[in-house]
Design an enzyme around this catalytic site. Structure first.
Site, PDB file in Angstrom:
ATOM      1  N   PHE A 164       1.120  -1.334  -0.270  1.00 13.77           N
ATOM      2  CA  PHE A 164       0.177   0.158  -0.347  1.00 13.77           C
ATOM      3  C   PHE A 164       1.059   1.526  -0.217  1.00 13.77           C
ATOM      4  O   PHE A 164       0.658   2.118   1.042  1.00 13.77           O
ATOM      5  CB  PHE A 164      -0.974   0.243   1.227  1.00 13.77           C
ATOM      6  CG  PHE A 164      -1.893  -1.342   1.298  1.00 13.77           C
ATOM      7  CD1 PHE A 164      -3.137  -1.022   0.457  1.00 13.77           C
ATOM      8  CD2 PHE A 164      -1.548  -2.433   1.726  1.00 13.77           C
ATOM      9  CE1 PHE A 164      -3.935  -2.245   0.216  1.00 13.77           C
ATOM     10  CE2 PHE A 164      -2.510  -3.577   1.633  1.00 13.77           C
ATOM     11  CZ  PHE A 164      -3.570  -3.327   1.033  1.00 13.77           C
ATOM     12  N   HIS A 165       2.278   1.504  -0.874  1.00 20.04           N
ATOM     13  CA  HIS A 165       2.441   2.505  -0.855  1.00 20.04           C
ATOM     14  C   HIS A 165       3.231   2.271  -2.664  1.00 20.04           C
ATOM     15  O   HIS A 165       3.227   1.637  -2.957  1.00 20.04           O
ATOM     16  CB  HIS A 165       3.566   2.368   0.136  1.00 20.04           C
ATOM     17  CG  HIS A 165       4.747   1.653   0.078  1.00 20.04           C
ATOM     18  ND1 HIS A 165       4.655   0.456   0.953  1.00 20.04           N
ATOM     19  CD2 HIS A 165       5.581   1.336  -1.007  1.00 20.04           C
ATOM     20  CE1 HIS A 165       6.001  -0.698   0.907  1.00 20.04           C
ATOM     21  NE2 HIS A 165       6.825  -0.224  -0.660  1.00 20.04           N
ATOM     22  N   ALA A 166       3.973   3.402  -3.041  1.00 20.84           N
ATOM     23  CA  ALA A 166       5.077   3.481  -3.988  1.00 20.84           C
ATOM     24  C   ALA A 166       5.957   4.282  -3.108  1.00 20.84           C
ATOM     25  O   ALA A 166       5.344   4.970  -2.289  1.00 20.84           O
ATOM     26  CB  ALA A 166       4.055   4.614  -4.991  1.00 20.84           C
ATOM     27  N   HIS A 188       2.112  -0.252  -5.322  1.00 19.32           N
ATOM     28  CA  HIS A 188       1.770  -1.577  -5.161  1.00 19.32           C
ATOM     29  C   HIS A 188       1.216  -2.548  -3.565  1.00 19.32           C
ATOM     30  O   HIS A 188       1.318  -1.493  -2.671  1.00 19.32           O
ATOM     31  CB  HIS A 188       3.010  -2.368  -5.618  1.00 19.32           C
ATOM     32  CG  HIS A 188       4.502  -2.129  -4.402  1.00 19.32           C
ATOM     33  ND1 HIS A 188       5.033  -1.455  -4.788  1.00 19.32           N
ATOM     34  CD2 HIS A 188       5.591  -1.963  -3.961  1.00 19.32           C
ATOM     35  CE1 HIS A 188       5.960  -0.716  -4.077  1.00 19.32           C
ATOM     36  NE2 HIS A 188       6.255  -1.444  -3.312  1.00 19.32           N
TER      37      HIS A 188
END
Ligand code: TYD
Length: 137
Positions: free
Chosen positions: A49-51, A96
């Site tokens: 849950f991040h980029a 992702h």
């Protein structure tokens, strides 16, 4: 440009078993500065849950399997990571998420920089804003 980019690692196999070599700037397309891996993950718990603003990474399931969702702000694609000789590129500015971890999953990640929390975008709306700004400039 395709969102999903696989990195295939040659397998050196003989009657004793198989061996994969990961070398910086050879089988892995950058200078590796950091390696980390996830294990003892829970089947019903999703992670990621991040980029990243600048970081490039390659993720490979060296045991078991999990699914990975990639999202570049305009396209989303979900794939199974289920091979110890097939990595997936995690380029900068790709959101992702990992989920559906098998009990035996060991997800190894190779990164081109040291850990830096400042490089993370952990809010999805902020991610969309950064992607849009990036396209506009
Ligand atoms: P986190 O980014 O939440 O994991 P995931 O993206 O897989 O869900 O990281 C979990 C914790 O580990 C968090 O406290 C940050 C820390 N961490 C490091 O200290 N160094 C690292 O290289 C990484 C990837 C995480």
């Amino acid at each position: 440009m395709s969102l999903v980019k696989w990195v295939n690692f040659p397998v050196k196999g003989d009657e004793r078993g198989s061996l994969v070599v990961l070398e910086a700037s050879r089988s892995v397309p950058f200078q590796i500065k950091r390696v980390y891996y996830l294990f003892s993950t829970k089947e019903d718990v999703a992670r990621g849950f991040h980029a990243h603003k600048e970081l490039y990474q390659v993720a490979v399931c060296v045991a078991g399997k999990c699914r990975m969702l990639l999202d570049n702000g305009s396209e989303k694609q979900s794939v199974w990571l289920d091979s110890p000789h097939k990595g997936i590129m995690l380029e900068k500015l790709v959101w992702h998420e990992m989920y559906d971890f098998s009990e035996d999953c060991v997800l190894m990640v190779l990164a081109d920089s040291y850990y830096d929390e400042e490089d993370y975008i952990r809010n999805y709306d902020s991610f969309l804003r950064v992607v849009k700004k990036n396209h506009d400039t």
